[in-house]
Scaffold this motif. Structure first.
Motif, PDB file in Angstrom:
ATOM      1  N   ILE A  30      48.213  35.818  34.788  1.00 58.31           N
ATOM      2  CA  ILE A  30      48.881  35.392  36.183  1.00 58.31           C
ATOM      3  C   ILE A  30      48.425  36.769  37.285  1.00 58.31           C
ATOM      4  N   TYR A  84      45.192  38.305  47.230  1.00 60.99           N
ATOM      5  CA  TYR A  84      45.407  39.490  47.921  1.00 60.99           C
ATOM      6  C   TYR A  84      43.916  39.879  48.542  1.00 60.99           C
ATOM      7  N   THR A  94      46.612  36.485  40.769  1.00 60.26           N
ATOM      8  CA  THR A  94      47.331  36.841  42.122  1.00 60.26           C
ATOM      9  C   THR A  94      46.413  37.689  43.003  1.00 60.26           C
ATOM     10  N   LEU A 138      47.687  43.888  38.845  1.00 57.85           N
ATOM     11  CA  LEU A 138      47.997  43.910  40.176  1.00 57.85           C
ATOM     12  C   LEU A 138      47.497  45.155  40.783  1.00 57.85           C
TER      13      LEU A 138
END
Length: 370
Positions: free
Chosen positions: A198, A206, A202, A282
């Motif tokens: 995930i 971005y 993600t 992330l």
């Protein structure tokens, strides 16, 4: 400090100060290529630490353990299976033990052994089994979604910007971010879980968001490219990167701070878990996305665009016009000498970048008396 940053941003936006990014594109491309190669080598040598969801097996969670020492769990598993288990701390009083696939009888024996080793009731030791087919399905769906995402993004960006060069440059920058993030993940050794997947997906959004903002400014600066001789396409693109530079840095800092906090809490306070898995992907992905949107996407787009003959002709025209203006002003630069230098288009950003800040704004003509 904030006033200084605001002043810097204003100078970069107006062109009074310029950071030469497009002109030094070979340097950034070399760094990006080296990062990708190192990431691939890490993956080839060390490999990914796949979680139980992808490799399959049995998992036991001991809650309320009297000690977090991992050796008792290793000893209990060694009595039932020759394969060494994966043991990790979860929170402040729990352990997670992952083993190969066990039978129902072996599972019950291991539960009882762990309960006795850590001084907890058997009910506080939970056992689950995950088949490898589930992880294979997740991987296949993730790859399928990635391919569909890249195709749709390429088509939408090509239609929005009316050129394929920006679409290709954005996709290359995005793949750079993804490969480098996976390489860092493999180097650190964190388990790859569904939460990690995930996180990987993600960062794609971005990365594209930051790149599109810069490309939109590139298009705006070069909207009247063929009707003016103030700057080349490379200069307009470099000005666009400078105009969005401070904004990109501020956005990244604001986004990275909470992610860094989640990563710290997940890795050092709570131990292995979903927060840690998704936060690392992330954090690294957002950091690389900022770098790629500035130093890879726009310079690559300029390189691709300069292959077209209209851009090449306009670049030569601008530099020749600039040479004639210098010669007429008596600056000691002959027209023939500078015109000859325009043939080397790979160095246009370096040659022309010196004039970018001076020519960023149109000059006003003084009205003469009649």
């Amino acid at each position: 400090m904030m006033r200084g940053l605001s002043s810097l941003g204003n100078e970069l936006y107006t062109g009074r100060r310029s950071v030469q990014i497009v002109g030094r594109r070979r340097t950034w491309f070399t760094i990006a290529l080296a990062l990708v190669v190192v990431s691939v080598l890490i993956l080839a040598v060390k490999g990914m630490n796949l979680g139980i969801e992808f490799r399959g097996g049995s998992q036991f969670t001991v809650s309320g353990a009297a000690t977090l020492d991992q050796q008792p769990a290793a000893d209990v598993v060694a009595e039932l299976s020759g394969e060494p288990p994966r043991i990790s701390t979860v929170g402040t009083d729990s352990l997670r033990v992952q083993t190969a696939e066990l039978t129902s009888e072996e599972t019950q024996q291991l539960r009882d052994g762990l309960a006795e080793a850590y001084g907890v009731p058997a009910e506080d030791v939970t056992a689950t089994f995950v088949g490898p087919s589930w992880g294979q399905d997740v991987t296949a769906k993730a790859l399928q979604g990635l391919v569909i995402f890249l195709v749709l993004v390429s088509l939408v960006m090509a239609a929005y910007f009316r050129t394929w060069t920006m679409s290709v440059a954005a996709i290359v920058a995005l793949l750079h971010d993804l490969v480098a993030t996976v390489g860092v993940y493999a180097l650190v050794g964190f388990e790859v879980t569904p939460a990690s997947v995930i996180g990987f997906l993600t960062i794609l959004g971005y990365s594209l968001y930051d790149t599109v903002v810069v490309f939109d400014k590139v298009r705006e600066n070069n909207a009247d490219l063929y009707t003016q001789h103030r700057r080349t396409y490379a200069e307009g693109a470099n000005l666009a990167v400078n105009q969005t530079l401070v904004r990109s840095i501020n956005t990244s800092v604001v986004g990275l701070l909470p992610v860094a906090s989640i990563l710290f809490v997940g890795a050092f306070l709570l131990g292995a878990g979903t927060l840690r898995d998704i936060a690392l992907a992330l954090f690294v992905g957002m950091l690389l996305s900022t770098y790629s949107s500035i130093f890879i996407a726009t310079p690559l787009e300029v390189t691709l665009r300069e292959r077209s003959e209209p851009i090449r002709r306009h670049t030569r025209s601008v530099l020749e016009h600039r040479a004639r203006s210098r010669a007429a002003a008596g600056e000691g630069q002959g027209g023939e000498d500078l015109a000859a230098r325009t043939e080397d288009l790979t160095g246009v950003g370096v040659v022309a970048g010196h004039h970018q800040g001076h020519d960023a704004q149109p000059r006003r003509r003084k009205k003469g008396r009649r």
